[in-house]
Scaffold this active site. Sequence first.
Site, PDB file in Angstrom:
ATOM      1  N   ASN A   8       0.870  -1.233  -0.084  1.00 30.10           N
ATOM      2  CA  ASN A   8       0.053  -0.091   0.179  1.00 30.10           C
ATOM      3  C   ASN A   8       0.873   1.133   0.023  1.00 30.10           C
ATOM      4  O   ASN A   8       1.511   1.739   0.847  1.00 30.10           O
ATOM      5  CB  ASN A   8      -0.981  -0.041   1.402  1.00 30.10           C
ATOM      6  CG  ASN A   8      -1.940   1.102   1.283  1.00 30.10           C
ATOM      7  OD1 ASN A   8      -2.095   1.838   0.378  1.00 30.10           O
ATOM      8  ND2 ASN A   8      -2.402   1.424   2.518  1.00 30.10           N
ATOM      9  N   TRP A   9       1.090   1.751  -1.092  1.00 35.35           N
ATOM     10  CA  TRP A   9       1.883   3.076  -1.361  1.00 35.35           C
ATOM     11  C   TRP A   9       1.330   4.061  -0.887  1.00 35.35           C
ATOM     12  O   TRP A   9       2.217   5.191  -0.838  1.00 35.35           O
ATOM     13  CB  TRP A   9       2.307   3.143  -2.865  1.00 35.35           C
ATOM     14  CG  TRP A   9       3.426   2.402  -3.399  1.00 35.35           C
ATOM     15  CD1 TRP A   9       4.332   1.275  -2.311  1.00 35.35           C
ATOM     16  CD2 TRP A   9       3.806   2.189  -4.643  1.00 35.35           C
ATOM     17  NE1 TRP A   9       4.927   0.732  -3.307  1.00 35.35           N
ATOM     18  CE2 TRP A   9       4.892   1.044  -4.689  1.00 35.35           C
ATOM     19  CE3 TRP A   9       3.699   2.469  -5.793  1.00 35.35           C
ATOM     20  CZ2 TRP A   9       5.510   0.551  -5.593  1.00 35.35           C
ATOM     21  CZ3 TRP A   9       4.047   2.116  -6.848  1.00 35.35           C
ATOM     22  CH2 TRP A   9       5.132   1.250  -7.153  1.00 35.35           C
ATOM     23  N   LYS A  10       0.200   4.364  -0.614  1.00 30.98           N
ATOM     24  CA  LYS A  10      -0.553   5.546  -0.065  1.00 30.98           C
ATOM     25  C   LYS A  10      -0.179   6.784  -1.023  1.00 30.98           C
ATOM     26  O   LYS A  10      -0.252   6.273  -2.323  1.00 30.98           O
ATOM     27  CB  LYS A  10       0.026   5.782   1.356  1.00 30.98           C
ATOM     28  CG  LYS A  10      -0.293   4.642   2.180  1.00 30.98           C
ATOM     29  CD  LYS A  10      -0.010   5.244   3.758  1.00 30.98           C
ATOM     30  CE  LYS A  10      -0.180   3.828   4.443  1.00 30.98           C
ATOM     31  NZ  LYS A  10      -0.253   4.156   6.043  1.00 30.98           N
ATOM     32  N   HIS A  94      -9.997   1.745   4.172  1.00 27.27           N
ATOM     33  CA  HIS A  94      -8.553   1.756   4.838  1.00 27.27           C
ATOM     34  C   HIS A  94      -8.823   2.873   6.108  1.00 27.27           C
ATOM     35  O   HIS A  94      -9.617   3.664   5.849  1.00 27.27           O
ATOM     36  CB  HIS A  94      -7.675   2.262   3.848  1.00 27.27           C
ATOM     37  CG  HIS A  94      -6.114   2.373   4.413  1.00 27.27           C
ATOM     38  ND1 HIS A  94      -5.719   3.104   5.599  1.00 27.27           N
ATOM     39  CD2 HIS A  94      -5.322   1.388   4.457  1.00 27.27           C
ATOM     40  CE1 HIS A  94      -4.530   2.880   5.851  1.00 27.27           C
ATOM     41  NE2 HIS A  94      -4.206   1.733   5.289  1.00 27.27           N
ATOM     42  N   GLU A  96      -7.273   5.475   6.945  1.00 25.78           N
ATOM     43  CA  GLU A  96      -7.004   6.527   6.718  1.00 25.78           C
ATOM     44  C   GLU A  96      -8.110   7.417   5.874  1.00 25.78           C
ATOM     45  O   GLU A  96      -8.510   8.317   5.810  1.00 25.78           O
ATOM     46  CB  GLU A  96      -5.805   6.901   5.881  1.00 25.78           C
ATOM     47  CG  GLU A  96      -4.601   6.616   6.685  1.00 25.78           C
ATOM     48  CD  GLU A  96      -3.313   5.894   6.139  1.00 25.78           C
ATOM     49  OE1 GLU A  96      -3.167   5.979   4.987  1.00 25.78           O
ATOM     50  OE2 GLU A  96      -2.464   5.409   6.966  1.00 25.78           O
ATOM     51  N   GLU A 174      -6.642  -4.707   9.976  1.00 27.19           N
ATOM     52  CA  GLU A 174      -5.569  -3.566  10.474  1.00 27.19           C
ATOM     53  C   GLU A 174      -5.861  -2.910  11.449  1.00 27.19           C
ATOM     54  O   GLU A 174      -6.659  -1.996  11.498  1.00 27.19           O
ATOM     55  CB  GLU A 174      -5.539  -2.583   9.233  1.00 27.19           C
ATOM     56  CG  GLU A 174      -5.035  -3.245   7.816  1.00 27.19           C
ATOM     57  CD  GLU A 174      -4.305  -2.382   7.210  1.00 27.19           C
ATOM     58  OE1 GLU A 174      -3.363  -2.858   6.594  1.00 27.19           O
ATOM     59  OE2 GLU A 174      -4.667  -1.178   6.938  1.00 27.19           O
ATOM     60  N   GLY A 180       1.115   2.504  10.823  1.00 30.88           N
ATOM     61  CA  GLY A 180       2.289   3.529  10.721  1.00 30.88           C
ATOM     62  C   GLY A 180       2.914   3.903  12.091  1.00 30.88           C
ATOM     63  O   GLY A 180       3.505   5.098  12.177  1.00 30.88           O
ATOM     64  N   SER A 219       2.200  -2.036  10.666  1.00 26.22           N
ATOM     65  CA  SER A 219       3.861  -2.191  10.865  1.00 26.22           C
ATOM     66  C   SER A 219       4.437  -3.395  10.532  1.00 26.22           C
ATOM     67  O   SER A 219       5.336  -3.859  11.316  1.00 26.22           O
ATOM     68  CB  SER A 219       3.924  -1.668  12.225  1.00 26.22           C
ATOM     69  OG  SER A 219       3.630  -0.280  12.461  1.00 26.22           O
TER      70      SER A 219
HETATM   71  C1  PEP Z   1      -1.460   0.586   5.896  1.00 23.40           C
HETATM   72  O1  PEP Z   1      -1.307   1.456   5.589  1.00 23.40           O
HETATM   73  O2  PEP Z   1      -2.259  -0.227   5.386  1.00 23.40           O
HETATM   74  C2  PEP Z   1      -0.344  -0.281   6.574  1.00 23.40           C
HETATM   75  C3  PEP Z   1      -0.431  -1.129   7.270  1.00 23.40           C
HETATM   76  O3  PEP Z   1       0.599   0.630   7.051  1.00 23.40           O
HETATM   77  P1  PEP Z   1       2.070   0.384   7.665  1.00 23.40           P
HETATM   78  O4  PEP Z   1       2.467  -1.036   7.396  1.00 23.40           O
HETATM   79  O5  PEP Z   1       2.971   1.530   7.362  1.00 23.40           O
HETATM   80  O6  PEP Z   1       1.537   0.238   9.413  1.00 23.40           O
END
Ligand code: PEP
Length: 257
Positions: A8-10, A94, A96, A174, A180, A219
Amino acid sequence: MKPLLALNWKLQKGPAEAFSWCRTLLEQLPDELPADVAVMAAAVSLDRVGNALRGSGVQWGAQDVSKHAKGAFTGETAAGWLNELDCTYVVIGHSERREYHFETDAIAGEKTAVAIRAGVKPILCVGEKLDVREAGNAESYTLTQLETALSWLTPEVLNTEFKGSLEWLTIAYEPIWAIGTGKTATPDDAENMGNAMRYWFVQRYGETANNLRLLYGGSVKPDNIKALCSRSNVDGALVGGASLELDSVVKMLEALK
Ligand code: PEP
């Protein structure tokens, strides 16, 4: 079932960088991939990502989709267009999107149904905040999210587009407190939630629910992916921060061997 490593590059890579990153990735991948790999790029990068990856076995997808199939909805991206760009997947709901764009479980459900109707596989994200976990309600909260979102999977969507199989659907657990932040859920946390979700799906949809992929995200990095993904009902990972550097993606794949 082969694990899925979804990157997931956001809002981190635009079209030019995405294209060259994907080309370099292909040079560094082993011949036999221990996991399915999918790059979840920004909508404007998807065409270039597809050009870089087409024919390689590495898949790609979007990070969001409109709940509308078409119409006067400025700024939106239609699921049918993702299909036109050969996207295999689309991330939906997601945290976010939920936090900054006020998306609810119901909206995530509508988007899930729209994606399936267009032939794009949803990766539906669920997961609790820290206070919910500390109160001991993580499981019931997460299962209620599924219950609400998946009420949009009407018999019509299930029968026509799923073609009787839940392989079309991927769920990413998640926990918001782990995204993050560097705080990872323990392998036990991930497995316990995976088991609870699998049980919920089998109760509801029968044995076909054993074909559904359940990912963990939060993470994940090269040094913890193996411990997480070797647990039952953790069928891969949705990775944010550690998906940006080629080196760490190659290391995660090595760890999954
Ligand atoms: C995500 O954005 O879906 C995610 C899991 O981010 P991170 O791996 O940075 O926690």
